[in-house]
Design a protein around this motif. Structure first.
Motif, mmCIF file in Angstrom:
data_model
loop_
_atom_site.group_PDB
_atom_site.id
_atom_site.type_symbol
_atom_site.label_atom_id
_atom_site.label_comp_id
_atom_site.label_asym_id
_atom_site.label_seq_id
_atom_site.Cartn_x
_atom_site.Cartn_y
_atom_site.Cartn_z
ATOM 1 N N GLN A 156 29.872 60.574 67.865
ATOM 2 C CA GLN A 156 28.741 61.274 68.179
ATOM 3 C C GLN A 156 29.197 62.191 69.354
ATOM 4 N N CYS B 172 29.979 55.211 65.326
ATOM 5 C CA CYS B 172 29.910 56.069 64.296
ATOM 6 C C CYS B 172 28.417 55.987 63.628
ATOM 7 N N GLY B 173 27.564 55.259 64.261
ATOM 8 C CA GLY B 173 26.188 55.282 63.786
ATOM 9 C C GLY B 173 25.457 56.262 64.233
ATOM 10 N N ASN B 174 24.099 56.154 63.830
ATOM 11 C CA ASN B 174 23.275 57.478 64.046
ATOM 12 C C ASN B 174 22.306 57.194 65.179
ATOM 13 N N PRO C 264 21.182 61.149 65.363
ATOM 14 C CA PRO C 264 22.186 61.573 64.649
ATOM 15 C C PRO C 264 22.955 62.480 65.266
ATOM 16 N N GLY C 265 24.466 62.397 64.751
ATOM 17 C CA GLY C 265 25.495 63.544 65.256
ATOM 18 C C GLY C 265 25.814 64.391 63.937
ATOM 19 N N HIS D 71 28.585 64.265 62.359
ATOM 20 C CA HIS D 71 29.280 63.629 61.413
ATOM 21 C C HIS D 71 29.089 62.197 61.650
ATOM 22 N N THR D 72 27.907 61.493 62.210
ATOM 23 C CA THR D 72 27.672 60.112 62.274
ATOM 24 C C THR D 72 27.066 59.628 61.136
ATOM 25 N N GLY D 73 26.927 58.318 60.941
ATOM 26 C CA GLY D 73 26.358 57.797 59.641
ATOM 27 C C GLY D 73 27.417 56.706 59.318
ATOM 28 N N ASP E 37 21.351 51.369 61.655
ATOM 29 C CA ASP E 37 21.739 50.855 60.522
ATOM 30 C C ASP E 37 22.216 49.598 60.446
#
Length: 300
Positions: A137, A166-168, A172-173, A175-177, A202
């Motif tokens: 993020q 890496c989560g939102n 959110p960024g 390339h996050t998710g 998530d």
């Protein structure tokens, strides 16, 4: 009355459970000017995140270390991370120096998608780094970037844990998710990954990755505390779902950059342990000491 009300309650509570201390896998120490800029960013958190974020432990470095030790933290991973190219190698050098002058700090490193990333990371690992931070993020990069393929491969081969945000959450960024990082895991299934903040928001997706990949873990950073519950509440069956992965959950706090007392994180974990008969004291010991100690390569 809950036995964990204030920070000063923590050492006695640890002793009552026969715990030798806390091993915190998600702590931040940075060069002074970088930390100051980070704190300035949090001062404007209402703009960035839509909420106030007062830094609870905004103290000089020596006082931050003394506070951690007073809480019963016997070892910790001081995580560093870059937000632009040309910064990671310098941070790795600083982190190595910090660990050499701080006996309870485990040497750490970081990287950025840029030419030479695998080379300077290999150098850091050879120098003793035992934990790596990847902040998708803040870095604003795609973890699937071809420049990072040799980096992930190097980490998978070395078995060095990567704490990956890496989560939102909190927002959110680019390339996050977890679905994005899942593609990295598919290519590097042996990677020892620690999903920062348990993949917040998530949580279900994070647990799915833990079930799918035997080297994926969750850290507890900011999970289940009142501040986060207002934005990303845990599922009602959280404690029950942890029972199936009890040996792959590790203590993380985000100290010192948290807007509440450190004890709140421990209180949340203690409440999970008491919410399901399959957890209990064994879960507490695993999360608070044994599993993070194993990941960090600490002596038994």
């Amino acid at each position: 009355m809950h036995p964990l009300r204030e920070d000063r309650d923590v050492p006695g509570w640890l002793a009552s459970h026969g715990l030798p201390g806390l091993v915190d896998l998600h702590v931040h120490f940075l060069p002074d000017r970088v930390m100051t800029k980070l704190w300035d960013f949090f001062d404007d958190a209402l703009t960035h995140y839509g909420t106030h974020w007062p830094i609870r432990y905004r103290l000089p470095e020596d006082e931050r270390l003394a506070t951690l030790r007073g809480l019963g933290v016997v070892a910790f991973a001081p995580l560093v991370y870059p937000h632009k190219p040309g910064m990671a190698a310098w941070l790795n050098s600083w982190a190595g120096d910090f660990a050499r002058r701080t006996p309870d700090a485990v040497p750490t490193a970081t990287f950025y998608p840029e030419p030479g990333a695998a080379d300077y990371l290999a150098e850091a690992l050879s120098a003793g780094a035992r934990c790596v931070k990847a902040h998708v993020q803040v870095g604003g990069y795609d973890p699937r970037d071809p420049l990072l393929e040799p980096v992930w491969g190097l980490l998978a081969e070395a078995g060095v844990p990567a704490v990956v945000h890496c989560g939102n959450g909190p927002v959110p960024g680019a390339h996050t998710g977890l679905d994005v990082f899942a593609e990295v895991l598919a290519r590097h299934p042996r990677l020892v990954a620690v999903l920062a903040h348990a993949g917040m928001p998530d949580y279900a997706g994070a647990l799915d990755l833990v079930a799918r990949y035997p080297n994926v873990h969750l850290d507890t950073t900011m999970v289940g505390v009142a501040f986060s519950e207002a934005m990303a509440p845990l599922p009602a069956d959280w404690a029950g779902r942890l029972a199936d992965v009890a040996d792959r959950v590790v203590l993380g706090s985000d100290y010192p950059n948290i807007p509440y007392d450190y004890v709140e994180q421990l209180r949340a974990i203690a409440d999970w342990a008491s919410a399901d008969d399959r957890l209990g004291p064994a879960f507490l010991r695993a999360v608070l000491h044994d599993t993070p100690a194993r990941l960090l390569g600490l002596p038994r």
